[in-house]
Design a protein around this motif. Structure first.
Motif, PDB file in Angstrom:
ATOM      1  N   LEU A 288       6.122  -2.073  -2.392  1.00  0.00           N
ATOM      2  CA  LEU A 288       5.727  -0.765  -2.923  1.00  0.00           C
ATOM      3  C   LEU A 288       4.311  -0.799  -3.473  1.00  0.00           C
ATOM      4  O   LEU A 288       3.474   0.036  -3.123  1.00  0.00           O
ATOM      5  N   VAL A 289       4.016  -1.749  -4.341  1.00  0.00           N
ATOM      6  CA  VAL A 289       2.678  -1.832  -4.947  1.00  0.00           C
ATOM      7  C   VAL A 289       2.390  -3.288  -5.292  1.00  0.00           C
ATOM      8  O   VAL A 289       3.203  -3.964  -5.906  1.00  0.00           O
ATOM      9  N   ARG A 290       1.206  -3.751  -4.890  1.00  0.00           N
ATOM     10  CA  ARG A 290       0.922  -5.172  -5.050  1.00  0.00           C
ATOM     11  C   ARG A 290      -0.481  -5.468  -5.551  1.00  0.00           C
ATOM     12  O   ARG A 290      -0.714  -6.454  -6.224  1.00  0.00           O
ATOM     13  N   HIS A 291      -1.444  -4.634  -5.263  1.00  0.00           N
ATOM     14  CA  HIS A 291      -2.845  -5.030  -5.389  1.00  0.00           C
ATOM     15  C   HIS A 291      -3.443  -4.836  -6.784  1.00  0.00           C
ATOM     16  O   HIS A 291      -4.472  -5.432  -7.087  1.00  0.00           O
ATOM     17  N   VAL A 292      -2.834  -4.027  -7.618  1.00  0.00           N
ATOM     18  CA  VAL A 292      -3.476  -3.606  -8.863  1.00  0.00           C
ATOM     19  C   VAL A 292      -3.850  -4.784  -9.751  1.00  0.00           C
ATOM     20  O   VAL A 292      -4.984  -4.869 -10.241  1.00  0.00           O
ATOM     21  N   ASP A 293      -2.927  -5.691  -9.989  1.00  0.00           N
ATOM     22  CA  ASP A 293      -3.198  -6.747 -10.948  1.00  0.00           C
ATOM     23  C   ASP A 293      -3.898  -7.954 -10.356  1.00  0.00           C
ATOM     24  O   ASP A 293      -3.928  -9.030 -10.959  1.00  0.00           O
TER      25      ASP A 293
ATOM     26  N   GLU B 217      -0.657   4.389  -8.588  1.00  0.00           N
ATOM     27  CA  GLU B 217      -0.064   3.084  -8.275  1.00  0.00           C
ATOM     28  C   GLU B 217      -0.147   2.140  -9.474  1.00  0.00           C
ATOM     29  O   GLU B 217       0.750   1.310  -9.683  1.00  0.00           O
ATOM     30  N   THR B 218      -1.178   2.286 -10.300  1.00  0.00           N
ATOM     31  CA  THR B 218      -1.264   1.489 -11.526  1.00  0.00           C
ATOM     32  C   THR B 218      -0.123   1.852 -12.470  1.00  0.00           C
ATOM     33  O   THR B 218       0.547   0.982 -13.042  1.00  0.00           O
TER      34      THR B 218
ATOM     35  N   ALA C 233       0.814  -1.224   0.000  1.00  0.00           N
ATOM     36  CA  ALA C 233       0.000   0.000   0.000  1.00  0.00           C
ATOM     37  C   ALA C 233       0.845   1.271   0.000  1.00  0.00           C
ATOM     38  O   ALA C 233       0.300   2.370  -0.074  1.00  0.00           O
ATOM     39  N   LEU C 234       2.163   1.127   0.076  1.00  0.00           N
ATOM     40  CA  LEU C 234       3.023   2.301   0.186  1.00  0.00           C
ATOM     41  C   LEU C 234       2.860   3.243  -1.001  1.00  0.00           C
ATOM     42  O   LEU C 234       2.767   4.459  -0.837  1.00  0.00           O
ATOM     43  N   CYS C 235       2.812   2.690  -2.205  1.00  0.00           N
ATOM     44  CA  CYS C 235       2.722   3.530  -3.401  1.00  0.00           C
ATOM     45  C   CYS C 235       1.428   4.343  -3.409  1.00  0.00           C
ATOM     46  O   CYS C 235       1.427   5.518  -3.763  1.00  0.00           O
TER      47      CYS C 235
END
Length: 253
Positions: free
Chosen positions: A203-208, A186-187, A76-78
């Motif tokens: 840094l970023v994980r959830h988008v995909d 973040e995307t 969630a940082l991004c």
């Protein structure tokens, strides 16, 4: 750090944070000072319980602090940095004496002057409020990005899908300007890291977790398909303008 965060978890968090900041600065082509918003930004880990009221993470603009929960904050940082970047740009670009009252993000200001008919640009209303004359061009470039974020033209647009999510939830959250900006940011970061051969799930994980094909558009809370590609190009232009903005805070008089 929260009291329940162990020494090993603290070290792991610091290691992950360092790597994430390095990757983020590579993505944005900015100096390391930008990762801390030039010394303004702090970060807390596991210090506010399980995040029942605020989710996995949140950004508090009143004290320039990002909060990440111990169990769900990774990735969630991004998103939270997107909120901080949004606030930092509003602070850098505008003379506070000329702004409307209230706490503002750049996304909030752009939305305030957005004209869905397209008869006038957002920047035309905001240029009289800038700190420096040369920032007028930056705002004109930013117009394209925020026009896409706020687009209502097509049924499967990012804005319309976010608004429908709010309708189903009975409140306004997903379609607010600052949330649209942070999720689009973040995307973009994920896609640009992929193009650069980087991977960083802290840094970023959830988008995909959301499929990119058109069949997923009805339910996705992230930009998808044609708009994801469009926003990537617009964020490239946005990123290029950061070099022309004095992001470090003005000294107090």
């Amino acid at each position: 750090f929260g009291n329940w965060v162990t020494a090993a978890e603290r070290q792991s968090f610091m290691d992950g944070l360092f790597d994430a900041c390095m990757d983020l600065c590579d993505v944005l082509s900015v100096t390391m000072a930008t990762a801390s918003c030039y010394g303004r930004l702090g970060i807390a880990f596991g210090s506010q319980g399980r995040g029942a009221a605020t989710g996995a993470a949140h950004f508090d603009p009143t004290v320039w602090l990002m909060h990440l929960t111990k169990s769900r904050g990774g990735g969630a940082l991004c998103h939270e940095f997107g909120h901080a970047l949004d606030a930092m740009l509003a602070d850098a670009l505008f003379d506070p004496r000329r702004l409307p009252d209230g706490e503002m993000y750049l996304s909030d200001l752009m939305a305030m002057y957005h004209d869905p008919t397209g008869s006038r640009s957002m920047s035309s209303a905001l240029i009289p409020m800038v700190r420096k004359r040369q920032y007028a061009h930056c705002l004109e470039v930013f117009d394209g990005l925020f026009e896409s974020l706020f687009s209502r033209r097509l049924n499967d647009s990012f804005f319309n899908r976010s608004e429908q999510m709010d309708v189903r939830g009975g409140g306004m959250y997903w379609s607010t300007p600052r949330e649209l900006f942070a999720r689009a940011f973040e995307t973009y970061t994920l896609d640009r890291m992929g193009a650069m051969g980087l991977s960083n799930e802290f840094l970023v994980r959830h988008v995909d977790e959301y499929i990119r094909d058109r069949d997923s558009h009805n339910d996705s809370i992230f930009p998808q398909g044609y708009q994801r590609r469009e926003l990537a190009t617009l964020f490239d232009s946005f990123r290029d303008q950061l070099r022309y903005v004095k992001l470090d805070p003005e000294p107090e008089a």
